[in-house]
Each structure stands twice: as structure tokens, then as C-alpha cells.
Design an enzyme around this catalytic site. Structure first.
Site, PDB file in Angstrom:
ATOM      1  N   CYS A   1       4.997   7.898  -0.507  1.00 38.78           N
ATOM      2  CA  CYS A   1       6.119   8.500  -1.489  1.00 38.78           C
ATOM      3  C   CYS A   1       6.117  10.021  -1.301  1.00 38.78           C
ATOM      4  O   CYS A   1       5.249  10.600  -0.536  1.00 38.78           O
ATOM      5  CB  CYS A   1       5.949   8.278  -2.815  1.00 38.78           C
TER       6      CYS A   1
ATOM      7  N   GLY B   1       9.693   8.531   2.236  1.00 40.50           N
ATOM      8  CA  GLY B   1       9.946   7.318   1.425  1.00 40.50           C
ATOM      9  C   GLY B   1      11.584   7.180   1.782  1.00 40.50           C
ATOM     10  O   GLY B   1      12.325   8.110   1.241  1.00 40.50           O
TER      11      GLY B   1
ATOM     12  N   TYR C   1       0.733  12.634  11.810  1.00 37.19           N
ATOM     13  CA  TYR C   1       1.788  11.620  11.777  1.00 37.19           C
ATOM     14  C   TYR C   1       2.696  11.932  10.515  1.00 37.19           C
ATOM     15  O   TYR C   1       3.870  12.229  10.834  1.00 37.19           O
ATOM     16  CB  TYR C   1       1.437  10.213  12.086  1.00 37.19           C
TER      17      TYR C   1
ATOM     18  N   ASN D   1       2.624  10.402  -5.924  1.00 37.59           N
ATOM     19  CA  ASN D   1       2.185   9.903  -4.457  1.00 37.59           C
ATOM     20  C   ASN D   1       0.988   9.176  -4.358  1.00 37.59           C
ATOM     21  O   ASN D   1       0.098  10.271  -4.984  1.00 37.59           O
ATOM     22  CB  ASN D   1       2.620  11.198  -3.473  1.00 37.59           C
TER      23      ASN D   1
END
Ligand code: SF4
Length: 472
Positions: free
Chosen positions: A12, A38, A252, A112
């Protein structure tokens, strides 16, 4: 990119703002800058004259807030959330922020991360009479805070947060404050910024850039921020522990234009590529990166190795959203839809293909084949991270190590499975040093759990369950 194509997803993104007339509008823009974290649901909750107003739904931020829906969200304080589903399932009621109303004061929350001991705490709370509306971990905190039924005072929030284990970056609004909390190891990123007189918080600083806010600092591990019309107050709900920021944020997840603790993500990825070139020498004609997240590392590798960088793979940007839904079948079909080789770049060449990760290996195999079919003479795969060998317990959907091609296999066995001429990975020391955090001790600074199997927190729920009276 392989991570995205083959199913490594962030859970999230969160955003919060206090003290601005256009709070909902700015939350909407902020969520756009966090959309990559997300795509399955989004929501914004504002505080207007002490009332909490919520609008949320399934899909992208644009889908959820068409036309004048933002007009239904007046107020000078707001929190927002974009959701990717791992824990808790995809039901509408799990879309955040979650709002809890009571006669003694209302509260909205968004998170998150992943609370490792959520199930244990839920069982405990249910025994004491709580009824949960959702299957989301986030709701547990609301119940812990509200257990006594009185207004959520700072001490009550601290007490509730101190019972949670795992990785969590919370934003909350009450009727008169924005409250922000970061887990004691600071695993998920969370930054504090300033927009004129308003305070803003976001999972990534790219959200600040989009709304013209300045980054102030990261929210510290174990820190609780209380922001209201009188200003900002920093308190602690846990002693400052060793930071364990998720290394995958640098590799990433985060956007290249975001900074974590003052380190720019694009520049960190370039250094990962440079370090990879120092560790691995490959005789080749051209370097290419799997778009988008591996391009920075590919540029770094090319700069360091002296082999020219070329755009050997193109991303098809207009593939429908279906292809980023988390189902294996769709993921596999999605690979061909999402990437195309540039024949003129790779034909007759020895190609170094830089990527950020190999998850299941099926995607890598397809891309290697795609490059060979386009005429590449040799395909050398070089990964700007160590092999993924262990699950993540902190909100990233690597749930079992049996999903991971690198678990229990040698590098040569993986190379054979993906059909590459050579395969190399960055070392763990190389990762830590190239990211360049000031705290470069591998056991400090970073979480490296999915690369080493060693985690910055306990990974099994071991909660000292509170007596009901302790919550009051
Ligand atoms: S286990 Fe891996 S993905 Fe999970 S928080 Fe740690 S570094 Fe990030």
C-alpha cells in the site's frame, strides 16, 4: 520490472495532510504519485468541523474519484490510501481509510505494512467482545485504541501501538488531529513534509514533489507525530531501535524520483548497477534494462563496464489494468502483453539484460526467450540484487519460499531453468554499500530478510496480551 510482472507487490501507500483548505484535492494528487504501490482500491477521509467524511472504492485513484466526488470531501485535514491486497483479502470493506465512529470520538486509519500478530490480537479482542467489520490488520489498532470507549488520547494510542509487531506506517485522523506512527524498526518508508503552513506525510517523497511540498525528514522508527491546529508534536511509543528499512524499496518498489532518508532512489539504483559491474565482468556488446525499475541499474552497469546502454526492451504502457491483478494465470499472460524486444538493438548481439529480481523465474525465462527470438546471439542475465530466498512478513506478497526459484537452487541451476548464457547476482554487501545509507552495517539500516532469511523483528507472533484493564 520482473518483480512487477511475476508478482512481487507492495501492499500500500499512505498520505496525510493537516492545515490546508484543499486537503482532499492534495490527497488526491498525492495518491496519484503513490499509485504504483497499489492499484486495487483507493480512499480519502477528511475532517470537516470535527466530522469525518469518507469516499473510497475499487480501482485506480482516477476510477475512484471521477468528476466532482472530491467535492464531497471538504475539510482542512485528510488521509488517503492506495491499496494492493495481501493480508485481509479484496473485499470492499477492507479498502482504507477505515472509519470508526463513536459517541466518544471518531477515528479514521490507513496503514502500509503488515501486523504480524494481528490474528492473535483479534482473537484476544473478540474474547473481550470486539466485533470486527473487516479482515484487515488495520482495524486491530482501532479496536485497541477504542477499547475503553473514551476519546483516543495520545497515551491510549501509544499503548495500542506498542502491542503491534511487524511493519507498519499508520496515518490516522481524529476529529481534531492528524496522527502518524512508524513501527519501531522503520521498515516501510514514511516521510514528513511541509506545504506552506500545512504538514504532509507520505509513503514516498514523490507525493510531496507533485503537490509542491518540501521534504522535512523521515518519520523515525517508533515515533508518533501528533499534528493539529497548534502545530506538530513528536513523541515516542517505542524506544529507538535499529532501522530496518526495506531494501526492496531501493531496489524496486519506490519511484526513482523519491528519496528515502535523503538517498535518491534512481541514484541508488545506478550505484547498484555500477557495483554489479564491479562484481561481475561480462563480455558483451550491449546492456539493456527491463523497464521501468531496472533501467537506472542498467545505466549504472553500462557506465561502469563501458558497454553501451541501449533500449532493448520496450514496455507497452497501454495494457489494461487486468494484467496487474494478482492471479498467476493473468500474470503469465501479461508478460507478452507488457514487453516487446527491439530487434534492431539485440539482433546478432551479446546482450546483458539487467533486472532487479527473479521471483518465480517464469518471467525471466520468457524474456530471455523473447530476446533470443529477436536475434540476440547471447543473453546474460545480471540481477541488481541478491537472490530472493525467503518470504517477506512485512507487507510484500512473497508469502512462501516455495514460490521462489532461488530457494534451494544454485545460481547455475537457476541459469539453466531460465535459459540464459550466464546469470549473476549482486552480493548482499554490494547492495548495502551501493545504497549508501550512513548506517552500512548489514545488520543495521536495512531489512534484508528476503535475501538472507534474517529479519529485523521477531517474525512469529509473541504478544504479551494485555489485560482488558491495561487498555483502559
Ligand atoms: S523481507 Fe524483503 S521485501 Fe520484506 S521488508 Fe524485508 S527487504 Fe523488504
Amino acid at each position: 520490472m520482473l518483480a512487477e510482472l511475476s508478482g512481487l507487490n507492495e501492499e500500500c501507500g499512505v498520505f496525510g495532510i493537516w492545515g490546508h483548505d484543499n486537503a482532499a484535492q492534495l490527497a488526491y494528487y498525492g495518491l496519484h504519485a503513490l499509485q504504483h504501490r497499489g492499484q486495487e482500491g483507493a480512499g480519502i477521509c477528511t475532517v470537516n468541523d470535527g466530522h469525518l467524511l469518507i469516499e473510497k472504492g475499487e480501482g485506480l485513484v482516477n476510477d475512484v474519484f471521477p468528476g466532482d466526488r472530491l467535492g464531497k470531501l471538504p475539510g482542512r485535514g485528510a488521509i488517503g490510501h492506495v491499496r494492493y491486497t495481501t493480508e485481509g483479502g479484496r473485499a470492499f470493506e477492507n479498502i482504507q481509510p477505515l472509519v470508526f465512529r463513536s459517541t466518544t470520538g471518531s477515528l479514521a486509519l490507513a496503514m502500509n505494512g503488515n501486523v504480524i500478530n494481528a490474528t492473535e490480537l483479534k482473537r484476544h479482542l473478540e474474547k473481550q467482545g470486539s466485533i470486527f467489520q473487516t479482515t484487515s490488520d488495520t482495524e486491530v489498532l482501532a479496536h485497541l485504541i477504542k477499547k475503553s470507549g473514551s476519546y483516543p488520547q495520545t497515551e491510549r494510542i501509544k499503548k495500542a501501538l506498542s502491542l503491534l509487531q511487524g511493519a507498519f506506517a499508520f496515518v490516522m485522523v481524529t476529529e481534531d488531529a492528524l496522527i502518524v506512527a512508524q513501527d519501531p524498526s522503520g521498515i516501510r518508508p514514511l516521510s514528513l513534509g511541509r506545504l506552506g503552513d500545512a504538514w504532509v506525510v507520505a509513503s514516498e517523497t514523490s507525493a510531496f514533489d507533485l503537490i509542491g511540498a518540501e521534504t522535512v525528514r523521515s518519520v523515525e522508527p517508533g515515533e508518533l507525530l501528533i499534528i493539529n491546529d497548534e502545530g506538530l508534536k513528536s513523541e515516542r511509543f517505542a524506544p529507538k531501535a535499529r532501522r530496518g528499512i526495506c531494501s526492496m524499496e531501493y531496489i524496486y518498489f519506490s519511484r526513482p524520483d523519491s528519496d528515502i532518508d535523503g538517498i535518491n532512489i534512481h541514484m541508488a539504483r545506478k550505484r547498484l548497477g555500477k557495483r554489479l559491474a564491479q562484481e561481475v565482468t561480462i563480455d558483451a556488446d550491449v546492456v539493456t534494462g527491463v523497464p521501468d525499475s531496472s533501467i537506472s541499474a542498467a545505466i549504472g552497469y553500462a557506465e561502469e563496464s563501458g558497454i553501451p546502454y541501449e533500449m532493448g526492451l520496450i514496455k507497452n504502457r497501454y495494457v489494461g489494468r487486468t494484467f496487474i491483478q494478482p492471479s498467476q494465470e493473468l500474470r503469465e499472460r501479461g508478460v507478452k502483453m507488457k514487453l516487446s524486444p527491439v530487434r534492431q538493438v539485440v539482433e546478432g548481439k551479446r546482450v546483458v539484460m539487467i533486472d532487479d529480481s527473479i521471483v518465480r523465474g517464469t518471467t525471466s525465462k520468457r524474456i530471455v526467450k523473447m530476446l533470443r527470438d529477436a536475434g540476440a546471439k547471447e543473453v546474460h542475465v545480471a540481477i541488481s540484487a541478491p537472490p530472493l530466498i525467503a518470504p517477506c512478513f512485512y507487507g510484500v506478497d512473497i508469502s512462501t519460499d516455495s514460490e521462489l526459484i532461488a530457494t534451494g537452487r544454485s545460481v547455475d541451476e537457476i541459469r539453466e531453468l531460465i535459459g540464459a548464457d550466464s546469470l549473476s547476482f549482486l552480493s548482499t554487501e554490494g547492495l548495502v554499500e551501493a545504497v549508501g545509507r550512513p548506517d552500512t552495517d548489514p545488520d543495521c539500516g536495512h531489512c534484508l530478510g528476503c535475501f538472507t532469511g534474517k529479519y529485523p523483528t521477531d517474525i512469529y507472533a509473541d504478544t504479551k496480551l494485555p489485560h482488558e484493564k491495561e487498555l483502559v
